[in-house]
Design a protein around this motif. Sequence first.
Motif, PDB file in Angstrom:
ATOM      1  N   VAL A   1       0.819  -1.217   0.000  1.00 63.46           N
ATOM      2  CA  VAL A   1       0.000   0.000   0.000  1.00 63.46           C
ATOM      3  C   VAL A   1       0.849   1.262   0.000  1.00 63.46           C
ATOM      4  O   VAL A   1       0.368   2.347  -0.333  1.00 63.46           O
ATOM      5  N   LEU A   2       2.143   1.123   0.356  1.00 66.25           N
ATOM      6  CA  LEU A   2       3.028   2.279   0.379  1.00 66.25           C
ATOM      7  C   LEU A   2       3.735   2.509  -0.951  1.00 66.25           C
ATOM      8  O   LEU A   2       4.426   3.520  -1.115  1.00 66.25           O
ATOM      9  N   ASP A   3       3.576   1.579  -1.882  1.00 65.78           N
ATOM     10  CA  ASP A   3       4.229   1.738  -3.181  1.00 65.78           C
ATOM     11  C   ASP A   3       3.751   3.019  -3.861  1.00 65.78           C
ATOM     12  O   ASP A   3       2.551   3.231  -4.052  1.00 65.78           O
ATOM     13  N   GLY A   4       4.679   3.868  -4.214  1.00 68.79           N
ATOM     14  CA  GLY A   4       4.342   5.108  -4.914  1.00 68.79           C
ATOM     15  C   GLY A   4       3.783   6.200  -4.037  1.00 68.79           C
ATOM     16  O   GLY A   4       3.468   7.292  -4.533  1.00 68.79           O
ATOM     17  N   LYS A   5       3.633   5.950  -2.731  1.00 73.38           N
ATOM     18  CA  LYS A   5       3.080   6.962  -1.838  1.00 73.38           C
ATOM     19  C   LYS A   5       4.113   8.047  -1.515  1.00 73.38           C
ATOM     20  O   LYS A   5       5.295   7.766  -1.336  1.00 73.38           O
ATOM     21  N   LYS A   6       3.628   9.282  -1.432  1.00 80.83           N
ATOM     22  CA  LYS A   6       4.470  10.371  -0.965  1.00 80.83           C
ATOM     23  C   LYS A   6       4.489  10.319   0.558  1.00 80.83           C
ATOM     24  O   LYS A   6       3.493  10.592   1.218  1.00 80.83           O
ATOM     25  N   CYS A   7       5.637   9.934   1.122  1.00 84.55           N
ATOM     26  CA  CYS A   7       5.766   9.769   2.569  1.00 84.55           C
ATOM     27  C   CYS A   7       6.415  11.013   3.156  1.00 84.55           C
ATOM     28  O   CYS A   7       7.527  11.397   2.755  1.00 84.55           O
ATOM     29  N   GLU A   8       5.726  11.655   4.090  1.00 86.49           N
ATOM     30  CA  GLU A   8       6.157  12.953   4.612  1.00 86.49           C
ATOM     31  C   GLU A   8       6.987  12.838   5.887  1.00 86.49           C
ATOM     32  O   GLU A   8       8.022  13.481   6.020  1.00 86.49           O
ATOM     33  N   ASN A   9       6.499  12.051   6.866  1.00 86.34           N
ATOM     34  CA  ASN A   9       7.145  11.981   8.177  1.00 86.34           C
ATOM     35  C   ASN A   9       7.219  10.541   8.654  1.00 86.34           C
ATOM     36  O   ASN A   9       6.362   9.719   8.316  1.00 86.34           O
ATOM     37  N   LEU A  10       8.243  10.260   9.476  1.00 84.85           N
ATOM     38  CA  LEU A  10       8.444   8.923  10.045  1.00 84.85           C
ATOM     39  C   LEU A  10       8.624   9.035  11.556  1.00 84.85           C
ATOM     40  O   LEU A  10       9.291   9.955  12.054  1.00 84.85           O
TER      41      LEU A  10
ATOM     42  N   GLY B   1       4.502  19.917   5.465  1.00 87.96           N
ATOM     43  CA  GLY B   1       4.111  19.976   6.870  1.00 87.96           C
ATOM     44  C   GLY B   1       4.889  19.006   7.739  1.00 87.96           C
ATOM     45  O   GLY B   1       5.291  17.927   7.303  1.00 87.96           O
ATOM     46  N   GLN B   2       5.094  19.399   9.010  1.00 86.61           N
ATOM     47  CA  GLN B   2       5.850  18.590   9.955  1.00 86.61           C
ATOM     48  C   GLN B   2       4.936  18.074  11.057  1.00 86.61           C
ATOM     49  O   GLN B   2       4.377  18.844  11.831  1.00 86.61           O
ATOM     50  N   ALA B   3       4.762  16.759  11.086  1.00 87.37           N
ATOM     51  CA  ALA B   3       3.987  16.139  12.155  1.00 87.37           C
ATOM     52  C   ALA B   3       4.857  16.015  13.406  1.00 87.37           C
ATOM     53  O   ALA B   3       6.075  16.235  13.367  1.00 87.37           O
TER      54      ALA B   3
ATOM     55  N   PHE C   1       0.549  14.036  16.016  1.00 89.97           N
ATOM     56  CA  PHE C   1      -0.227  15.203  15.626  1.00 89.97           C
ATOM     57  C   PHE C   1       0.167  15.570  14.194  1.00 89.97           C
ATOM     58  O   PHE C   1       1.349  15.773  13.901  1.00 89.97           O
ATOM     59  N   ILE C   2      -0.841  15.668  13.312  1.00 90.66           N
ATOM     60  CA  ILE C   2      -0.576  15.830  11.882  1.00 90.66           C
ATOM     61  C   ILE C   2      -1.223  17.114  11.377  1.00 90.66           C
ATOM     62  O   ILE C   2      -2.446  17.279  11.482  1.00 90.66           O
ATOM     63  N   PRO C   3      -0.442  18.049  10.810  1.00 89.16           N
ATOM     64  CA  PRO C   3      -1.036  19.278  10.252  1.00 89.16           C
ATOM     65  C   PRO C   3      -1.649  18.992   8.880  1.00 89.16           C
ATOM     66  O   PRO C   3      -0.967  18.523   7.968  1.00 89.16           O
ATOM     67  N   CYS C   4      -2.922  19.296   8.741  1.00 88.69           N
ATOM     68  CA  CYS C   4      -3.645  19.049   7.487  1.00 88.69           C
ATOM     69  C   CYS C   4      -4.416  20.314   7.108  1.00 88.69           C
ATOM     70  O   CYS C   4      -5.589  20.486   7.492  1.00 88.69           O
ATOM     71  N   GLY C   5      -3.753  21.216   6.407  1.00 87.36           N
ATOM     72  CA  GLY C   5      -4.406  22.463   6.052  1.00 87.36           C
ATOM     73  C   GLY C   5      -4.770  23.251   7.288  1.00 87.36           C
ATOM     74  O   GLY C   5      -3.909  23.623   8.091  1.00 87.36           O
ATOM     75  N   ARG C   6      -6.083  23.469   7.480  1.00 88.36           N
ATOM     76  CA  ARG C   6      -6.547  24.223   8.653  1.00 88.36           C
ATOM     77  C   ARG C   6      -6.902  23.332   9.838  1.00 88.36           C
ATOM     78  O   ARG C   6      -7.449  23.808  10.830  1.00 88.36           O
TER      79      ARG C   6
END
Length: 819
Positions: A563-572, A624-626, A635-640
């Motif tokens: 499910v992670l194939d091709g996903k844009k991964c932001e934070n670990l 964005g930085q979780a 805690f995940i920043p998602c727009g507003r």
Amino acid sequence: MKNNRMFKAIAFTMAALVFVTAVPYKVNAEKNIQETAAQDDGIMEWQNYSQYIYNTTNGLMSNEVSSVVQSDDGVVWIGTGAGLVGFDGSEFMEYGPFFHFDGVNDIIKTRAGGIWCATTTYGAAVYLGNRFQHFDDVSESVSNYATAIVQGADGRIYEGSLRGMLIIDPDAGYTRTELTGEDYFFTTSLAAGSDMVCGITIDGDVFFLSGDEEAGRIEHAVVGQASVEYADGYFIVGMADGSIGLISENNIDGGILYKLEAPIEGTAGTGSAVNNFYYEKDARLWVLSDGGIGYYILDNGIEGLKNSRFIQCTFDDFESGFTDMMMDYQGNYWISSSKRGVLLLRTSEFVDELSQLEYDMDSINSVYEKDGLLYAAADSGIVIVDTEKNVCVESDMTRLYEGKKITDMAYWNGALYTAVYGEGVYDEEGSCVYEGTRVNRLEVIDDDLYILTASGCIILYSDGNVSELSEKDGLYNTHITGALAGMFGRKTEERLYLASEGAGIYVFKDGELEEIIDENSGLPSKNVNDFAEYKNGFFIATDNGIAYYDGRKLTELKKLPEVLDGKKCENLFIKDDSLYVVCSDAVCVIGLSELFEKGETGSEAAYQFYDSQSGFFGTVTDGGQAFMDESGRVFIPCGRKIYSYVKSDEQVDISLLKVMLQSVKESGRQVEVVQKGDNEYEVSLAKDAKDIDIFCSVFNFSNADPQVRYIMHGVDKQYTVMRLSELQHILYEELEGGSHIFWFELLGDETDEAGNAVAVQRIVLTINKEKTMLEKLWVKMLLLGAGFSILMYFVFKDRKTDKPEGGNYEGSYSKDKEK
């Protein structure tokens, strides 16, 4: 039932009122929730629900929705101004003009599980599993424009229309009874009680039917178009002026017992109609109006409605034109609007941390949490939230950075440091510790502060020294996004690893560039977003999935979930032997011990995956930085918005999910499917049928991604097994004539003695395909016989040709024998 807005154009006076009063507004309702949540469990805590809107931008055929209901097989049926839609959680099935659905005003599910619709051009319609039967042109006295529909206590279907009513008896061959005359013109709404059916006409009359006979009528009881619902012995009437009335089923002669105004801001007293009600037995009565939505907490039942507390609700981008509501079998709320489409409020592991705040938030770039205070770095400053009290906290810091774009925050040397876009980095006192225009991120590594910028990395050491890595050190045209320092693998000296956007990973030793790890080294993408240290190496988040570096080379993770194939991964993040991967539109939690286990090729490590189908409806702010606190909450920043998540040991009961046979097509054409029993179906195909397309699905709004498998007995040699998220249409080409059995199975967590997963649900589809002439047995026998006859002819012919010269073979033999 609902007050159908699709035919409001006929009542043009009311339509004008709707136009004036249905303007979006901001409601001070969550404050009420905040003040009483501690005292009453009946109040909805929307921060525990994820919100997702289905409209024309993501596949819904129309934003003008009148009704929503769920059938027993899990399909959500949506009535729109353009036709009927069936939704299985992943795909919309549209029934438009071709199926005689130009528009739908009402939908009900009968007690036997049937789906009935009130259509705008073809009267009532019932879904028969693979087709619809319409009841149009059955009467010259009843209009084909059906306005409302309900099932009475007697099991019959009552249909209201612009002109007269039709009563249909499904148990008696769909026999029909008409109620004609002006008394039944334009029935706007219907509701079924325990003994009788109540209807409201456009003239404001409330009438009651006992079977075919009228049991009573309250003339001119309401003004304008109104709606009616039934709950525990009472008919509840919603009126065009925003007021609500109660009528006792046991005392209809007593008329409306009392009226009260629904305290929905923008509704009561303004002429904004109450369109519908939704009753949660012994808990809440929901009021759906043009101007808003809210609910009464029924501490004393329906009869105590006038003394019940009312809570108004607001939902982002879904604020008006409410028409219908239902709860699905997984406990999720579905709300329809005549303007906005359908809103899904899904019980979720993700908490919307800002849902109870009356604060107009700008886009949030990063999040930090400390001592119960949540710090949001936004485009217009810093917002501090007391997560226990659900209130915003004003401080010198919020005032200092008001109106400034904050990109990140970090706690270092006992103070909170702030990165301000275009200016630099400041401490809590407002003193500038680094002046620079484009700071992306702040990292604390080994008690030192790393300032990551668009052109390099500045390191503020705890002893007061400063060092810098920039273009002169080999960082060319890059954008530094992450940092990690340590000795990995067999290395005996520390390296500094800098993640970049566009160049991969820069590796420095003693301030000198040692190597660059990029796509030539096996990195999935040269855009790297984050690191997470684990054992003797570290994980790498990229724009194209994740990788693992062991200090010497990139290691292939054979058990990494697909499910992670091709996903844009932001934070670990890593916590309690789990790897948390925050993607741009999903969150995945993977068991680390299993990820590195040696085992069966192709098997995956255990994981939990959350996306818009399973509870995470956010999209992470670009760059964005979780943040993960000490307890493991992310805690995940998602727009507003800020969504938070903490891993739970609770597992979804896979057996509660529902398998569905959505369709069978032959060369793109729908095939009639006959239901033979529970999850047992049969189709018949012509002998020239070629490509068979079978579409099965599982209605699933949980975080589970169970395995499914399928097999066509006699055609497939073995099962095809996959994750539900990987399931697509199943195709068979050139299927031979005869009877074929197809199985589609949902697999649970248990295994049999052989170690194979045990199916918890199964669909059985029998496919009967007419045999061609060559496939029929008697033809085969005939051809076989003909072939055998031809063979024998040539055998005997050859024998005759081989006779000796001189005449009769037997005579010659006799003479020789005599000699």
